[in-house]
Enzyme design. Structure first.
Site, PDB file in Angstrom:
ATOM      1  N   ASP A 194       0.867  -1.173   0.000  1.00  0.00           N
ATOM      2  CA  ASP A 194       0.000   0.000   0.000  1.00  0.00           C
ATOM      3  C   ASP A 194       0.907   1.227   0.000  1.00  0.00           C
ATOM      4  O   ASP A 194       2.099   1.123   0.320  1.00  0.00           O
ATOM      5  CB  ASP A 194      -0.919  -0.010   1.236  1.00  0.00           C
ATOM      6  CG  ASP A 194      -2.203   0.778   1.006  1.00  0.00           C
ATOM      7  OD1 ASP A 194      -2.275   1.529   0.002  1.00  0.00           O
ATOM      8  OD2 ASP A 194      -3.131   0.659   1.821  1.00  0.00           O
ATOM      9  N   ASP A 195       0.348   2.386  -0.368  1.00  0.00           N
ATOM     10  CA  ASP A 195       1.196   3.583  -0.397  1.00  0.00           C
ATOM     11  C   ASP A 195       1.541   4.056   1.011  1.00  0.00           C
ATOM     12  O   ASP A 195       2.644   4.522   1.257  1.00  0.00           O
ATOM     13  CB  ASP A 195       0.558   4.713  -1.228  1.00  0.00           C
ATOM     14  CG  ASP A 195      -0.784   5.160  -0.685  1.00  0.00           C
ATOM     15  OD1 ASP A 195      -1.512   4.335  -0.089  1.00  0.00           O
ATOM     16  OD2 ASP A 195      -1.135   6.342  -0.852  1.00  0.00           O
ATOM     17  N   ASP A 244      -1.825   4.808   8.001  1.00  0.00           N
ATOM     18  CA  ASP A 244      -2.110   5.979   8.836  1.00  0.00           C
ATOM     19  C   ASP A 244      -2.653   5.507  10.195  1.00  0.00           C
ATOM     20  O   ASP A 244      -1.894   5.253  11.120  1.00  0.00           O
ATOM     21  CB  ASP A 244      -3.099   6.887   8.089  1.00  0.00           C
ATOM     22  CG  ASP A 244      -3.364   8.205   8.793  1.00  0.00           C
ATOM     23  OD1 ASP A 244      -3.277   8.256  10.024  1.00  0.00           O
ATOM     24  OD2 ASP A 244      -3.669   9.205   8.113  1.00  0.00           O
TER      25      ASP A 244
END
Ligand SMILES: O=P(O)(O)OC[C@H]1O[C@H](OP(=O)(O)OP(=O)(O)O)[C@H](O)[C@@H]1O
Ligand SMILES: Nc1nc2[nH]cnc2c(=O)[nH]1
Ligand SMILES: [Mg+2]
Length: 152
Positions: free
Chosen positions: A88-89, A92
């Protein structure tokens, strides 16, 4: 979010390449599972750098703001993750990562960016970002006119 961290395409590629180096030897991997949509971008870089042509997706949509944290899986790669890199980028809060881990317990889960709340949930990442900072990814940005400083 009180702060902003702007990412350019070349910096993104540089960080993603660093991630690829840490995933050597490439021969240990069957393929990549990209967490769409953000993960499609690092997945392309990893696929290129590691010579992997088997690229799958897991497609997850977040619900509205009033149902924060609830995720809807639209499509999932059919595997327990063995021999796969899940990418995934960013991570968070870690809500997406938690769901992904349940779906692919045997995969190696990596991201380019990680904030403190989510960092313990990934196996590896490249850049630490403070929790109060919003990451502006290059695919969400565009070139625009900036007025001269002296113009009234
Ligand atoms: O750790 P979390 O708090 O769960 O946030 C991380 C997720 O949020 C972003 O995706 P988003 O849901 O915005 O969708 P997108 O990838 O389709 O843009 C990002 O690409 C991660 O997948
Ligand atoms: N672009 C972007 N998407 C996110 N999704 C969750 N956190 C973030 C963030 O900091 N930036
Ligand atoms: Mg995403």
């Amino acid at each position: 979010m009180s702060e902003k961290y702007v990412v350019t395409w070349d910096m993104f590629q540089m960080h993603a390449r660093k991630l690829a180096e840490r995933l050597l030897p490439a021969s240990q991997w069957k393929g990549i599972i990209a967490v769409s949509r953000g993960g499609l971008f690092p997945a392309a870089v990893l696929a290129r750098e590691l010579g992997l042509r088997h690229v799958e997706t897991v497609c997850i949509a977040s619900y509205d703001h009033d149902q924060q944290g609830e995720l809807r899986v639209l499509h999932a790669a059919d595997t327990d993750g063995e021999g796969f890199i899940v990418v995934d980028d960013l991570v968070d809060t870690g809500n997406t990562a938690k769901e992904i881990r349940k779906m692919y317990p045997k995969a190696k889960f990596v991201t380019v960016f990680a904030k403190p709340a989510g960092a313990p949930l990934v196996d590896d990442y490249v850049i630490d970002i403070p929790q109060n900072t919003w990451i502006e990814q290059p695919w969400d940005l565009g070139l625009g006119f900036v007025p001269p400083i002296a113009r009234k």
